[in-house]
Design an enzyme around this catalytic site. Structure first.
Site, PDB file in Angstrom:
ATOM      1  N   ASP A   1       0.793  -1.243   0.000  1.00  0.00           N
ATOM      2  CA  ASP A   1       0.000   0.000   0.000  1.00  0.00           C
ATOM      3  C   ASP A   1       0.827   1.296   0.000  1.00  0.00           C
ATOM      4  O   ASP A   1       0.536   2.217   0.792  1.00  0.00           O
ATOM      5  CB  ASP A   1      -0.954   0.011   1.213  1.00  0.00           C
ATOM      6  CG  ASP A   1      -1.955  -1.140   1.186  1.00  0.00           C
ATOM      7  OD1 ASP A   1      -1.912  -1.948   0.242  1.00  0.00           O
ATOM      8  OD2 ASP A   1      -2.782  -1.234   2.120  1.00  0.00           O
TER       9      ASP A   1
ATOM     10  N   ASP B   1      -4.563  -0.708  -1.713  1.00  0.00           N
ATOM     11  CA  ASP B   1      -5.848  -0.614  -1.026  1.00  0.00           C
ATOM     12  C   ASP B   1      -6.788   0.004  -2.060  1.00  0.00           C
ATOM     13  O   ASP B   1      -6.458   1.062  -2.655  1.00  0.00           O
ATOM     14  CB  ASP B   1      -5.658   0.305   0.195  1.00  0.00           C
ATOM     15  CG  ASP B   1      -6.540  -0.061   1.366  1.00  0.00           C
ATOM     16  OD1 ASP B   1      -6.851  -1.257   1.539  1.00  0.00           O
ATOM     17  OD2 ASP B   1      -6.911   0.863   2.130  1.00  0.00           O
TER      18      ASP B   1
ATOM     19  N   LYS C   1      -6.994  -4.860  -3.064  1.00  0.00           N
ATOM     20  CA  LYS C   1      -7.734  -5.449  -1.929  1.00  0.00           C
ATOM     21  C   LYS C   1      -8.655  -4.408  -1.309  1.00  0.00           C
ATOM     22  O   LYS C   1      -8.478  -3.198  -1.553  1.00  0.00           O
ATOM     23  CB  LYS C   1      -6.753  -5.986  -0.883  1.00  0.00           C
ATOM     24  CG  LYS C   1      -5.898  -4.884  -0.275  1.00  0.00           C
ATOM     25  CD  LYS C   1      -4.852  -5.431   0.648  1.00  0.00           C
ATOM     26  CE  LYS C   1      -4.012  -4.318   1.216  1.00  0.00           C
ATOM     27  NZ  LYS C   1      -4.756  -3.330   2.019  1.00  0.00           N
TER      28      LYS C   1
ATOM     29  N   CYS D   1      -1.780  -3.043   7.602  1.00  0.00           N
ATOM     30  CA  CYS D   1      -1.692  -3.923   6.425  1.00  0.00           C
ATOM     31  C   CYS D   1      -0.391  -4.719   6.375  1.00  0.00           C
ATOM     32  O   CYS D   1      -0.389  -5.873   5.951  1.00  0.00           O
ATOM     33  CB  CYS D   1      -1.944  -3.118   5.161  1.00  0.00           C
ATOM     34  SG  CYS D   1      -3.676  -2.567   5.107  1.00  0.00           S
TER      35      CYS D   1
HETATM   36  C1  VGL Z   1      -4.574   0.459   5.867  1.00  0.00           C
HETATM   37  C2  VGL Z   1      -6.116   1.282   7.323  1.00  0.00           C
HETATM   38  C3  VGL Z   1      -7.097   1.180   6.377  1.00  0.00           C
HETATM   39  C4  VGL Z   1      -3.145   0.073   5.616  1.00  0.00           C
HETATM   40  C5  VGL Z   1      -5.545   0.342   4.908  1.00  0.00           C
HETATM   41  O1  VGL Z   1      -2.729   0.055   4.450  1.00  0.00           O
HETATM   42  O2  VGL Z   1      -2.424  -0.211   6.602  1.00  0.00           O
HETATM   43  N1  VGL Z   1      -4.874   0.909   7.079  1.00  0.00           N
HETATM   44  N2  VGL Z   1      -6.793   0.709   5.168  1.00  0.00           N
HETATM   45 ZN    ZN Z   2      -8.278   0.800   3.601  1.00  0.00          ZN
END
Ligand code: VGL
Ligand code: ZN
Length: 258
Positions: free
Chosen positions: A67, A105, A164, A209
């Site tokens: 991410d 994400d 995802k 994540c």
């Molecule tokens: C994430 C919170 C919500 C991450 C993704 O990439 O860690 N954290 N969505």
């Molecule tokens: Zn997210």
């Protein structure tokens, strides 16, 4: 009467020399013992093993970038402190790996993990089905600038992308499964097809994540190393990042520094 042959005193030295030569040859071939999983805290200097990619075994080297997207970098909707600091680390490392898998994400607008749809604040908690869900600001909405990879990331090295968090009703921190484990992203099958067994993981955010991707990878039987200086955490609660790293080491992962 013939004298007994004199005991050859030099024998033990020969054996020692042979042992030294064999171990030198083995280490020159890159065969080395796997460091044991560490139980120390991640901020304990002894718990962090220096990363020496060149000395590793002949497994295909696989890097998973979690991410590294605009919304998780300074100025983004869910900015991780120093999130953009992982970009130079990723760029430096990618050329060394045969597989570079980037996760993204990738939420539909109105995703149920967004506080806005519940009339609540980011950080509040709701139940989504039987899952405790932390609510986030709207972030990484499909097709928006915030969902794009950081512009300085050398995307030309990516060999595979995993998106995802697509199901509006369930969040997906892990690169492998959604949080309810209803659906897999297909990443495990992809890695198995390629014969990949060892994963180096870095990116954002360490305490969400990165953590859940690493724990699922370990659960699935992959060998996992976290590239610590390629990770940054959110730390909604002070210490979340350190706790995440401890959980990963307890589950058998290694924390390494490049
Ligand atoms: C994430 C919170 C919500 C991450 C993704 O990439 O860690 N954290 N969505
Ligand atoms: Zn997210």
């Amino acid at each position: 009467m013939t004298a007994l042959p004199k005991k050859n005193l030099s024998m033990p030295y020969d054996i020692v020399i042979v042992i030294i030569l064999v171990s030198l040859m083995l280490s020159a071939c890159g065969l080395k013992t796997v460091p044991r999983p560490l139980e120390g805290r991640a901020d304990d200097a002894d718990a962090i093993i220096p990363l020496d990619i060149k000395l590793e075994n002949s497994e295909p080297k696989t890097l998973i970038l979690i991410d590294i997207q605009n919304d998780f970098c300074p100025g983004g909707a869910l900015a991780v402190p120093e999130g953009d600091a992982v970009v130079p680390a990723a760029n430096r490392l990618m050329p060394v790996y045969s597989h570079v898998i980037a996760t993204q994400d990738w939420h539909p607008a109105g995703h149920h993990s967004f506080a806005s749809g519940h009339g609540k604040k980011p950080g509040d908690i709701v139940m989504l089905g039987n899952i405790r869900q932390i609510l986030w600001p709207d972030h990484c909405v499909q097709g928006t600038h915030g969902a794009e990879f950081h512009p300085a990331l050398h995307r030309q090295y990516f060999t595979h992308i995993v998106q995802k968090g697509i199901n509006p009703e369930v969040d997906s921190y892990s690169a492998f499964f959604d949080n309810a484990r209803l659906k897999s992203t297909g990443l495990a099958d992809y890695l198995h097809r390629k014969g990949i067994t060892h994963l180096d993981i870095m990116g954002l955010a360490t305490d969400y994540c990165v953590k859940y991707s690493a724990l699922d990878a370990l659960d699935l039987g992959f060998q996992v190393r976290i590239l610590l200086n390629g990770c940054r955490g959110i730390n909604l609660q002070p210490g979340d990042t350190d706790r995440a790293l401890s959980e990963i080491t307890s589950a058998g992962g290694l924390i390494v520094n490049e």
